[in-house]
Design an enzyme around this catalytic site. Structure first.
Site, PDB file in Angstrom:
ATOM      1  N   HIS A  96       0.862  -1.182   0.000  1.00  0.00           N
ATOM      2  CA  HIS A  96       0.000   0.000   0.000  1.00  0.00           C
ATOM      3  C   HIS A  96       0.897   1.230   0.000  1.00  0.00           C
ATOM      4  CE1 HIS A  96      -3.136   2.843   0.673  1.00  0.00           C
ATOM      5  NE2 HIS A  96      -2.646   3.212   1.840  1.00  0.00           N
ATOM      6  N   ASP A 111       1.068   5.094  -0.313  1.00  0.00           N
ATOM      7  CA  ASP A 111       0.384   6.388  -0.276  1.00  0.00           C
ATOM      8  C   ASP A 111       1.041   7.372  -1.237  1.00  0.00           C
ATOM      9  OD1 ASP A 111      -1.630   6.077   1.867  1.00  0.00           O
ATOM     10  OD2 ASP A 111       0.111   5.715   3.124  1.00  0.00           O
ATOM     11  N   ASP A 116      -7.609   1.657   2.377  1.00  0.00           N
ATOM     12  CA  ASP A 116      -7.192   2.589   3.421  1.00  0.00           C
ATOM     13  C   ASP A 116      -8.119   3.774   3.653  1.00  0.00           C
ATOM     14  OD1 ASP A 116      -5.474   3.367   5.470  1.00  0.00           O
ATOM     15  OD2 ASP A 116      -4.216   4.571   4.158  1.00  0.00           O
ATOM     16  N   HIS A 157      -6.229   9.784  -0.587  1.00  0.00           N
ATOM     17  CA  HIS A 157      -6.928   9.803   0.703  1.00  0.00           C
ATOM     18  C   HIS A 157      -6.119  10.417   1.839  1.00  0.00           C
ATOM     19  CE1 HIS A 157      -4.942   5.797   0.407  1.00  0.00           C
ATOM     20  NE2 HIS A 157      -4.670   6.003   1.690  1.00  0.00           N
TER      21      HIS A 157
END
Length: 984
Positions: free
Chosen positions: A53, A55, A177, A427
């Site tokens: 994951h 970001d 997430d 996000h």
């Protein structure tokens, strides 16, 4: 959709050649569901999903994350992750990996040599490297507008399609997430052709109930207007968020024991690890319906040394599956979310239905993630304005032709802004949950994107108008700063309207004269007023401008076009003030009347003069004292994510409003209120407008008293709302909310304020049988209705503590002068009968999202300048919104047409409406048209999704278009077309 069959066929072949034929799909491609590994029907199949994951900015900027810079903040380097994973995948054909964030993969791909690209393409073609989600980022779902979400998804999906063809097309949406999940996002994913959607976070009470009832997987019916199964999306909740089961993390960032499988060495632990895995698998299976479960084997920025993960997972698979010879019924395999999804589909179960959304999200009794609905209000506004600018940039690139990107003002482009906006949807971007230096980087990227677009816009307007005079864009009009208008005695103003209908809009320009003549494109005089600049505006701008007044007038611009206004100074003496300081009894135009309390100076009522409806209306400003995490119930403080006031009763900033000025002019009436040294407001009614404008200014929020503050404005009325209120979902469909209630489960409310907050992207309202008060916002914010007849909106937050969700610093923005952020914004209020409200707030919300773009030229226009232009042959019907007009390639334009009303929302406009594609544009000849999926990465006719059995059957398809060129839109429908065009 061509008038002759041969033309349709030739255009379709040409499109297919350009988009598919040249793509490196590979002769032996077995990607997608065909590439899925075999499972064992009689066993519990455990699908291991290796993933990372990544970001797109959070604790570090997107560049720092990619390169692995500033590892003192967080050890993370995406380029090394992809390098390592590709190396490890080549060592065993059974190994799988999924990748999500196209913004990072795009960067990495550009740096690779041809040999690496060939290897990666083969891995993709064999289904061993699979792209999931596929957007430029994994977007936030609470604070994003649907148009920007669609754009960032299209950006990522197009790159994957152009690079890998059909094998690069994601089948599964993956939002592991984001902090709560919007119904509109699910609808968008369904319309983009996704077969399923998996996420990691949902309310802890909801998750507990779903685990007990085995409803962790469901069918999400994500629209009340679209005919099922158009917006139906199979949705699954991942069991461990997006982390591996406890004890099975084998990344270099983890501390779990590796599998030690040499019996001659110390600490042999195969039996222990295998038994622990068997226990974890069977426990997880208790919460799911089928004999298949999914395990996410990875986490934040993991797999920088992929060998650690794969070496241990290889052993895990080997030793667990070896027990099958002894009667074990557990089968472990490398897999992907799409392969897991396929097995669920093949199970042919009937799945429960969900029709609401997943807001608000709480991960514990006092930990509601509702603060980020408002965090970083200035960045949220800048992102929203940047979206408007991007749409204008896209449109003018099409309307101006090739000269737009390379013209008299130099090289311009829309791609830089498109990528900046794509990153901003992440996000931890527009959500406001990043570190301060990362927020600065997001803003810098948007500014750079706009600089590129300014050149493009200038080039395009030069082509369309015939004038190559230098053009100026004033970025700070909201604080009355524009050097050209402040100093020039004569100038022209171009007003570009990105909407498909004619728009009237009030304009306020900083000036230093006392009288001006304003004429429109036809030479007709326009009513205008010069109003002395308010004290609050001077305070906010500080030394950045020197205007003494504002020139106020209404402009009108044609659909998808511009109109030019010429402004000349007549007198340059200081204006004669027509303002007073006494509390007014009322202000009104022909549509609305607003009254004030003579004692307090606050609003007291609002009347719709057309319907003769009146509500008692009191509006004031308050602040919740942010919890410092030091009370007996919980140690949770308020922070960038979490909203947790330490009391249900907010502090009132002032019981009275000091009236600083009352300005009564023909074109505008306004009352300036001051509530404190850091809170002020202008109550404003423009001539011929049906909405009341509240322009608020909040900040710097004082924290010298040691108290963090969450600032709200509250509208208290006599509307009998009975605990219900309504909020939009990403700017589209509206959802009903109810205080202390969730449609899906019996709520045990533990935070009476934060637990009732919801995101609004463009509007919210309360109503009873006869009256509806709607509030339209200029950015995403948090809102609630705590009291009957009340609506509150959180405007600003300044906090002193981190909320322990990873960001590691308090949300206390320094602002431009390091004293604290000053935020300014607008709320637009409408009052109407409920059955007529949508006809007011739908177009009003669209005009707030897509605002006219103003540009200025010094002096009068040169002779021969074209002062007015429309890119459409005629205005679109009121129900139709032109969502996208964007250059696709040299001869093709991507167009999205949207029906912007819900079913049964409007007596007038909630009906099907038909648009003729050939009669759409005034400067483009449409030669052919092919319909695509919403994400523009599939032909619509090829978009075949998995079928799911549900508690409620889908409806049969209905009749479609009346002819080959005429397309019919039903309520809430978006249709996407690739048009083959030629400039006229």
């Amino acid at each position: 959709m061509a008038s002759e069959p041969w033309l349709h066929i030739s255009l379709l072949l040409l499109f297919c050649f350009s988009l598919v034929f040249s793509l490196p799909t590979g002769r032996n491609s077995i990607c997608g569901y065909k590439s899925c590994p075999a499972t064992k029907p009689s066993m519990l199949n455990v699908h291991l999903v290796p993933h990372t994951h990544d970001d797109v900015g959070w604790l570090k900027t997107v560049d720092q994350y990619f390169y692995g810079d500033r590892n003192n903040i967080q050890h993370a380097g995406v380029q090394y992750i992809l390098d390592s994973v590709i190396d490890q995948l080549q060592k065993d054909p059974a190994r799988r990996f999924i990748y999500v964030e196209t913004a990072f993969f795009y960067r990495w791909w550009r740096q690779q040599n041809q040999n690496t690209r060939r290897i990666v393409t083969q891995l993709v073609n064999e289904g061993r490297l699979e792209f999931i989600n596929g957007g430029w980022c994994m977007s936030d779902e609470a604070t994003t507008h649907y148009s920007a979400v669609i754009d960032q998804m299209t950006l990522g999906l197009r790159f994957l399609n152009d690079t890998f063809g059909e094998c690069g097309r994601p089948r599964v949406a993956w939002h592991i997430d984001p902090f709560g999940h919007a119904r509109e996002h699910a609808s968008i994913f369904a319309q983009m052709g996704y077969d399923g959607f998996f996420f990691g976070r949902l309310d802890y009470q909801d998750k507990d109930r779903r685990m007990k009832t085995k409803e962790m997987e469901m069918l999400w019916r994500a629209s009340e207007s679209l005919t099922p199964p158009i917006a139906d999306l199979f949705t699954g909740v991942l069991p461990n968020g997006y982390n591996p089961p406890e004890g099975f993390c084998w990344d270099q960032s983890c501390d779990d024991a590796p599998i030690r499988d040499d019996p001659d060495l110390e600490d042999y632990n195969v039996d222990e690890i295998v038994q622990k895995f068997l226990n974890a698998s069977h426990k997880q299976a208790d919460y799911y319906k089928t004999n298949h479960i999914i395990m996410t084997m990875g986490s934040d920025f993991q797999y920088e040394n992929a060998n650690l993960w794969y070496k241990n997972m290889d052993k895990l698979i080997k030793y667990v599956n070896a027990l099958q010879a002894k009667g074990s019924k557990l089968n472990v395999l490398y897999s992907t979310p799409s392969c897991y999804l396929q097995e669920l589909n093949l199970a042919n179960f009937t799945w429960p239905m969900k029709t609401d959304d997943f807001f608000p999200y709480a991960d514990d009794a006092h930990d509601f993630w509702t603060g980020y609905f408002t965090s970083r209000p200035a960045l949220k506004l800048y992102e929203r304005l940047s979206n408007s600018r991007l749409q204008t940039c896209n449109q003018l690139e099409v309307l101006g032709g090739p000269t737009s990107t390379s013209g008299p003002f130099g090289e311009g482009d829309s791609d830089t802004m498109r990528r900046a906006m794509g990153v901003a949807q992440h996000h931890d971007a527009v959500s406001g949950t990043e570190k301060q230096h990362v927020a600065n980087d997001y803003a810098r990227r948007l500014a750079t994107g706009w600089a590129h677009c300014e050149v493009l816009v200038s080039n395009s307007l030069a082509v369309l108008s015939g004038s190559e005079a230098p053009r100026v864009f004033c970025e700070n009009l909201n604080i009355s700063v524009c050097p050209l208008t402040e100093s020039s005695h004569k100038f022209s103003m171009n007003v570009y309207n990105p909407l498909g209908r004619t728009v009237r809009w009030p304009v306020r320009l900083p000036v230093n004269g006392s009288v001006y003549n304003v004429t429109d494109a036809n030479g007709k005089a326009v009513d205008s007023e010069v109003i002395p600049l308010s004290k609050s505006r001077k305070e906010v701008r500080q030394n950045r401008g020197f205007a003494k007044s504002e020139l106020v007038f209404q402009v009108e611009a044609p659909p998808l076009g511009y109109s030019t206004y010429i402004i000349s100074m007549v007198q340059d003496q200081p204006p004669v003030s027509r303002s007073k300081n006494a509390v007014p009894s009322s202000i009104q135009n022909k549509f609305l009347k607003v009254t004030f309390d003579s004692t307090t100076g606050l609003l007291s009522s609002l009347t719709n003069l057309e319907t003769q409806q009146t509500i008692r209306l009191t509006q004031n400003f308050f602040w919740y004292n942010a919890s410092a995490g030091n009370n007996k119930e919980s140690h949770q403080p308020s922070g960038a994510y979490i909203f947790r006031p330490n009391s249900s009763d907010p502090f009132i900033i002032s019981k009275t409003a000091e009236i600083q000025a009352v300005s009564l002019y023909n074109s505008v009436q306004e009352v300036t209120q001051r509530f404190s040294p850091w809170v002020s407001q202008v109550v404003r009614l423009y001539e011929d407008r049906r909405e009341l404008e509240l322009e608020w200014t909040v900040g710097p929020v004082p924290v010298e008293d040691g108290l963090g503050k969450e600032v709200i404005t509250r509208l208290d009325t006599d509307i009998q709302s009975s605990g219900y209120f309504y909020t939009d979902s990403n700017g589209r469909e509206v959802l009903e909310r109810r205080k202390d209630y969730r449609p899906t489960w019996d709520l045990k409310q533990t935070e009476p304020i934060a637990g009732n907050y919801y995101p609004i992207n463009s509007r919210a309202y309360i109503k009873d049988d006869k009256r509806q008060l709607t509030v339209v916002t200029d950015r995403s914010q948090g809102a609630s209705s705590i009291y009957n007849g009340s609506l509150e909106i959180m405007l600003h937050r300044r906090l002193l503590y981190d909320d322990f969700r990873g960001v590691g610093e308090p949300l206390s923005e320094p602002g431009e002068f390091a004293h604290g952020l000053v935020a300014r914004g607008r709320l637009l209020l409408t009052l109407s009968p409920p059955e007529a409200a949508a006809d007011l707030h739908r177009p009003l919300a669209q005009s707030m999202v897509l605002q006219p773009l103003l540009s200025f030229q010094d002096g009068a226009p040169s002779p021969g300048t074209k002062l007015e232009f429309s890119g459409l042959q005629a205005a679109l019907p009121p129900a139709v919104h032109l969502l996208t007009v964007s250059q696709w390639d040299q001869d093709s334009v991507l167009v999205r047409l949207e029906h912007q009303y819900q079913a049964k929302e409007s007596k007038t406009h909630s009906q099907p409406v038909t648009v003729n594609l050939q009669k759409l544009f005034s400067t483009l000849q449409v030669l052919g048209a092919s319909e695509m999926s919403l994400g523009a990465n599939q032909w619509k006719e090829d978009m075949i999704r998995l079928h799911w059995n549900t508690e409620k059957d889908a409806l049969p398809p209905t009749a479609r278009d009346p002819s080959s060129w005429e397309v019919t839109l039903k309520p809430m429908e978006i249709r996407t077309f690739l048009l083959r065009v030629r400039l006229l």
